[in-house]
Design a protein around this motif. Sequence first.
Motif, mmCIF file in Angstrom:
data_model
loop_
_atom_site.group_PDB
_atom_site.id
_atom_site.type_symbol
_atom_site.label_atom_id
_atom_site.label_comp_id
_atom_site.label_asym_id
_atom_site.label_seq_id
_atom_site.Cartn_x
_atom_site.Cartn_y
_atom_site.Cartn_z
ATOM 1 N N GLU A 1 0.866 -1.138 0.049
ATOM 2 C CA GLU A 1 0.073 -0.050 -0.120
ATOM 3 C C GLU A 1 0.831 1.378 -0.243
ATOM 4 O OE1 GLU A 1 -3.152 0.192 2.956
ATOM 5 O OE2 GLU A 1 -2.799 -1.895 3.393
ATOM 6 N N LEU A 2 0.378 2.393 -0.604
ATOM 7 C CA LEU A 2 1.011 3.573 -0.639
ATOM 8 C C LEU A 2 0.163 4.728 0.298
ATOM 9 C CD1 LEU A 2 2.281 3.688 -4.188
ATOM 10 C CD2 LEU A 2 3.606 3.354 -2.273
ATOM 11 N N ARG A 3 0.844 5.419 1.188
ATOM 12 C CA ARG A 3 0.276 6.321 1.964
ATOM 13 C C ARG A 3 0.880 7.636 1.693
ATOM 14 N NH1 ARG A 3 -2.466 4.315 6.833
ATOM 15 N NH2 ARG A 3 -3.835 2.723 5.961
ATOM 16 N N PRO A 4 0.129 9.010 1.411
ATOM 17 C CA PRO A 4 0.773 10.205 1.212
ATOM 18 C C PRO A 4 1.375 10.663 2.717
ATOM 19 C CG PRO A 4 -1.292 10.331 1.363
ATOM 20 C CD PRO A 4 -1.205 8.891 1.540
ATOM 21 N N GLY A 5 2.676 11.193 2.548
ATOM 22 C CA GLY A 5 3.208 11.711 3.783
ATOM 23 C C GLY A 5 3.453 10.759 4.921
ATOM 24 N N THR A 6 3.219 11.168 6.028
ATOM 25 C CA THR A 6 3.287 10.435 7.174
ATOM 26 C C THR A 6 1.914 10.900 8.220
ATOM 27 O OG1 THR A 6 4.179 12.086 8.763
ATOM 28 C CG2 THR A 6 5.609 10.373 7.682
ATOM 29 N N LYS A 7 1.704 10.139 9.189
ATOM 30 C CA LYS A 7 0.421 10.356 9.855
ATOM 31 C C LYS A 7 0.453 11.869 10.313
ATOM 32 C CE LYS A 7 -2.111 8.678 14.014
ATOM 33 N NZ LYS A 7 -2.152 7.595 15.058
ATOM 34 N N SER A 8 1.409 12.474 10.787
ATOM 35 C CA SER A 8 1.645 13.708 11.342
ATOM 36 C C SER A 8 1.714 14.758 10.380
ATOM 37 C CB SER A 8 2.633 13.648 12.474
ATOM 38 O OG SER A 8 2.242 12.627 13.415
ATOM 39 N N TYR A 9 2.460 14.418 9.152
ATOM 40 C CA TYR A 9 2.977 15.329 8.298
ATOM 41 C C TYR A 9 2.641 15.146 6.742
ATOM 42 C CZ TYR A 9 6.659 16.893 11.665
ATOM 43 O OH TYR A 9 7.161 17.604 12.856
ATOM 44 N N ARG A 10 2.180 16.145 6.110
ATOM 45 C CA ARG A 10 1.777 16.026 4.832
ATOM 46 C C ARG A 10 3.121 15.628 3.878
ATOM 47 N NH1 ARG A 10 -2.927 20.180 3.313
ATOM 48 N NH2 ARG A 10 -3.796 20.085 5.356
ATOM 49 N N GLY A 11 3.044 14.955 2.830
ATOM 50 C CA GLY A 11 4.043 14.747 2.193
ATOM 51 C C GLY A 11 4.637 16.096 1.565
ATOM 52 N N GLY A 12 6.080 16.093 1.349
ATOM 53 C CA GLY A 12 6.602 17.213 0.966
ATOM 54 C C GLY A 12 6.578 18.305 1.970
ATOM 55 N N SER A 13 6.274 18.264 3.217
ATOM 56 C CA SER A 13 6.336 19.242 4.319
ATOM 57 C C SER A 13 7.939 19.399 4.706
ATOM 58 C CB SER A 13 5.633 18.964 5.400
ATOM 59 O OG SER A 13 4.161 18.820 5.131
ATOM 60 N N LYS A 14 7.989 20.653 4.857
ATOM 61 C CA LYS A 14 9.402 20.851 5.541
ATOM 62 C C LYS A 14 9.634 20.890 7.004
ATOM 63 C CE LYS A 14 13.015 24.646 5.783
ATOM 64 N NZ LYS A 14 13.161 26.096 5.398
ATOM 65 N N VAL A 15 10.462 19.948 7.523
ATOM 66 C CA VAL A 15 10.598 19.992 8.817
ATOM 67 C C VAL A 15 12.157 20.318 9.462
ATOM 68 C CG1 VAL A 15 8.859 18.113 9.165
ATOM 69 C CG2 VAL A 15 11.384 17.386 8.678
ATOM 70 N N CYS B 1 6.505 5.244 -4.529
ATOM 71 C CA CYS B 1 7.265 5.531 -3.418
ATOM 72 C C CYS B 1 8.345 6.636 -3.788
ATOM 73 C CB CYS B 1 7.899 4.254 -2.601
ATOM 74 S SG CYS B 1 9.066 3.398 -3.623
ATOM 75 N N HIS B 2 9.182 7.186 -2.482
ATOM 76 C CA HIS B 2 10.301 8.253 -2.758
ATOM 77 C C HIS B 2 11.340 7.493 -3.651
ATOM 78 C CE1 HIS B 2 12.457 11.636 -2.382
ATOM 79 N NE2 HIS B 2 13.456 10.843 -2.036
ATOM 80 N N ASP B 3 11.886 6.315 -3.472
ATOM 81 C CA ASP B 3 12.916 5.727 -4.329
ATOM 82 C C ASP B 3 12.368 5.680 -5.699
ATOM 83 O OD1 ASP B 3 14.595 5.842 -2.279
ATOM 84 O OD2 ASP B 3 13.744 3.801 -1.270
#
Length: 149
Positions: free
Chosen positions: A30-44, A142-144
């Motif tokens: 399965e693929l999920r966007p980002g993580t549970k806490s952050y959107r994909g592409g968010s700067k941390v 996925c990112h890779d």
Amino acid sequence: MTEVPVAAESLWLVAANVVRWRRYGDGGQELRPGTKSYRGGSKVHVATTYGGMAHEELTTIGRGRHTGAYITIDMATRNLHTFRAVAVYSPAVLRRAAAFGVDGTWATRGYAEELAALLARLAPRYREEHWRGVPHPVPCRCHDCLSPA
């Protein structure tokens, strides 16, 4: 490289972006966007690292997926990419970093650049090791798979 002057009310930290898509579930199919806490592409921003010299877990500061307010959470290094050293001026990020004992004595440009380079080498390896021997879903985002070779 010329040294950029940095104001006293700033720190050098490692910044990264959250992967846009991550593998998830049984066999990583399965693929999920980002993580549970952050959107994909968010700067941390990276406040601290865990896991000894392995740096497998990081404490990150960034804007949360649901509220947009700054949050501080621990997350896996494999869910981040594009590590770089940045001078941080945001009072909210600086306050949260100070809560973890991050101050100007070790948050220097040189240290941030070294840590960013190390994390940039480790993150792809951790992504690979986490799903070792498991095929990618078809089609895979996925990112890779999305990153240019």
